[in-house]
Scaffold this motif. Sequence first.
Motif, PDB file in Angstrom:
ATOM      1  N   ARG A   1      -7.042  62.451 -83.057  1.00 45.05           N
ATOM      2  CA  ARG A   1      -7.281  63.882 -83.244  1.00 45.05           C
ATOM      3  C   ARG A   1      -6.552  64.337 -84.507  1.00 45.05           C
ATOM      4  NH1 ARG A   1      -8.462  67.439 -79.344  1.00 45.05           N
ATOM      5  NH2 ARG A   1      -6.746  68.768 -80.050  1.00 45.05           N
ATOM      6  N   VAL A   2      -7.001  65.434 -85.084  1.00 40.92           N
ATOM      7  CA  VAL A   2      -6.398  65.925 -86.316  1.00 40.92           C
ATOM      8  C   VAL A   2      -4.922  66.260 -86.114  1.00 40.92           C
ATOM      9  CG1 VAL A   2      -7.030  68.348 -86.023  1.00 40.92           C
ATOM     10  CG2 VAL A   2      -6.795  67.414 -88.327  1.00 40.92           C
ATOM     11  N   ASP A   3      -4.533  66.692 -84.907  1.00 43.05           N
ATOM     12  CA  ASP A   3      -3.136  67.021 -84.662  1.00 43.05           C
ATOM     13  C   ASP A   3      -2.276  65.775 -84.454  1.00 43.05           C
ATOM     14  OD1 ASP A   3      -4.219  66.418 -82.184  1.00 43.05           O
ATOM     15  OD2 ASP A   3      -3.266  68.081 -81.145  1.00 43.05           O
ATOM     16  N   GLU A   4      -2.892  64.603 -84.402  1.00 44.43           N
ATOM     17  CA  GLU A   4      -2.160  63.340 -84.262  1.00 44.43           C
ATOM     18  C   GLU A   4      -1.988  62.623 -85.597  1.00 44.43           C
ATOM     19  OE1 GLU A   4      -3.732  62.139 -79.809  1.00 44.43           O
ATOM     20  OE2 GLU A   4      -4.858  61.442 -81.548  1.00 44.43           O
ATOM     21  N   VAL A   5      -2.542  63.176 -86.664  1.00 45.66           N
ATOM     22  CA  VAL A   5      -2.541  62.544 -87.980  1.00 45.66           C
ATOM     23  C   VAL A   5      -1.528  63.241 -88.884  1.00 45.66           C
ATOM     24  CG1 VAL A   5      -3.960  62.049 -90.011  1.00 45.66           C
ATOM     25  CG2 VAL A   5      -4.957  61.881 -87.735  1.00 45.66           C
ATOM     26  N   ASP A   6      -0.758  62.449 -89.589  1.00 42.13           N
ATOM     27  CA  ASP A   6       0.154  63.010 -90.589  1.00 42.13           C
ATOM     28  C   ASP A   6      -0.702  63.504 -91.758  1.00 42.13           C
ATOM     29  OD1 ASP A   6       1.876  63.396 -92.790  1.00 42.13           O
ATOM     30  OD2 ASP A   6       3.224  61.809 -92.130  1.00 42.13           O
ATOM     31  N   PRO A   7      -0.635  64.799 -92.102  1.00 46.08           N
ATOM     32  CA  PRO A   7      -1.465  65.318 -93.193  1.00 46.08           C
ATOM     33  C   PRO A   7      -1.289  64.552 -94.509  1.00 46.08           C
ATOM     34  CG  PRO A   7      -0.410  67.119 -92.026  1.00 46.08           C
ATOM     35  CD  PRO A   7       0.182  65.845 -91.491  1.00 46.08           C
ATOM     36  N   HIS A   8      -0.112  63.969 -94.716  1.00 46.44           N
ATOM     37  CA  HIS A   8       0.111  63.223 -95.950  1.00 46.44           C
ATOM     38  C   HIS A   8      -0.718  61.943 -95.990  1.00 46.44           C
ATOM     39  CE1 HIS A   8       3.836  65.686 -95.490  1.00 46.44           C
ATOM     40  NE2 HIS A   8       3.382  66.070 -96.666  1.00 46.44           N
ATOM     41  N   ASP A   9      -1.135  61.456 -94.832  1.00 40.73           N
ATOM     42  CA  ASP A   9      -1.963  60.254 -94.783  1.00 40.73           C
ATOM     43  C   ASP A   9      -3.418  60.531 -95.136  1.00 40.73           C
ATOM     44  OD1 ASP A   9       0.198  58.686 -94.056  1.00 40.73           O
ATOM     45  OD2 ASP A   9      -0.246  58.765 -91.911  1.00 40.73           O
ATOM     46  N   ILE A  10      -3.808  61.799 -95.158  1.00 41.08           N
ATOM     47  CA  ILE A  10      -5.198  62.121 -95.475  1.00 41.08           C
ATOM     48  C   ILE A  10      -5.331  62.933 -96.757  1.00 41.08           C
ATOM     49  CG2 ILE A  10      -6.013  61.931 -93.101  1.00 41.08           C
ATOM     50  CD1 ILE A  10      -5.954  65.017 -92.980  1.00 41.08           C
TER      51      ILE A  10
ATOM     52  N   ARG B   1      -4.643  72.418 -91.177  1.00 42.81           N
ATOM     53  CA  ARG B   1      -3.979  73.560 -90.531  1.00 42.81           C
ATOM     54  C   ARG B   1      -4.978  74.356 -89.696  1.00 42.81           C
ATOM     55  NH1 ARG B   1       0.789  76.343 -91.170  1.00 42.81           N
ATOM     56  NH2 ARG B   1       1.384  74.808 -92.715  1.00 42.81           N
ATOM     57  N   ARG B   2      -6.145  74.619 -90.249  1.00 39.41           N
ATOM     58  CA  ARG B   2      -7.157  75.396 -89.532  1.00 39.41           C
ATOM     59  C   ARG B   2      -7.690  74.627 -88.326  1.00 39.41           C
ATOM     60  NH1 ARG B   2      -5.262  78.938 -92.407  1.00 39.41           N
ATOM     61  NH2 ARG B   2      -6.459  80.649 -93.183  1.00 39.41           N
TER      62      ARG B   2
ATOM     63  N   MET C   1      -0.862  56.531 -90.945  1.00 44.07           N
ATOM     64  CA  MET C   1      -1.662  57.379 -90.093  1.00 44.07           C
ATOM     65  C   MET C   1      -1.323  57.067 -88.650  1.00 44.07           C
ATOM     66  SD  MET C   1      -5.807  57.865 -89.958  1.00 44.07           S
ATOM     67  CE  MET C   1      -5.843  58.375 -91.652  1.00 44.07           C
ATOM     68  N   ALA C   2      -1.244  58.077 -87.856  1.00 42.99           N
ATOM     69  CA  ALA C   2      -0.964  57.871 -86.441  1.00 42.99           C
ATOM     70  C   ALA C   2      -2.132  57.143 -85.790  1.00 42.99           C
ATOM     71  CB  ALA C   2      -0.744  59.216 -85.750  1.00 42.99           C
ATOM     72  N   ALA C   3      -1.810  56.191 -84.978  1.00 41.17           N
ATOM     73  CA  ALA C   3      -2.851  55.426 -84.308  1.00 41.17           C
ATOM     74  C   ALA C   3      -3.175  56.060 -82.972  1.00 41.17           C
ATOM     75  CB  ALA C   3      -2.383  53.989 -84.108  1.00 41.17           C
ATOM     76  N   ALA C   4      -4.400  55.858 -82.542  1.00 44.91           N
ATOM     77  CA  ALA C   4      -4.791  56.317 -81.211  1.00 44.91           C
ATOM     78  C   ALA C   4      -4.054  55.469 -80.188  1.00 44.91           C
ATOM     79  CB  ALA C   4      -6.302  56.192 -81.048  1.00 44.91           C
ATOM     80  N   ALA C   5      -4.186  55.807 -78.946  1.00 43.92           N
ATOM     81  CA  ALA C   5      -3.434  55.164 -77.872  1.00 43.92           C
ATOM     82  C   ALA C   5      -3.862  53.721 -77.620  1.00 43.92           C
ATOM     83  CB  ALA C   5      -3.589  55.990 -76.598  1.00 43.92           C
TER      84      ALA C   5
END
Length: 82
Positions: free
Chosen positions: A12-21, A72-73, A1-5
């Motif tokens: 944010r949802v756009d910073e997360v790899d969908p495969h991680d969720i 996606r939404r 999962m993408a980490a915050a800064a």
Amino acid sequence: MAAAAGDGAIPRVDEVDPHDIGVSRSKYSDLRDGAPYVSAPQDDQLDAYLAEERFVVLAGRSKAGSPAPCTRRCCGRCPAPG
């Protein structure tokens, strides 16, 4: 999962790899634009909920396709700040 800064904030949802969720990998997952999305009948209802509510829980059976349409939404409705 993408980490915050590094500030401990939830990404944010756009910073997360969908495969991680929970989005399952397919033979198309490694395409530059990701796997093609096939719309589902409930997509319009999800759009309506997201237009009215700040928090929506989408639940479904395993492999029912809940994470992909949700991410996606949400990415389409929540533009990046700035």
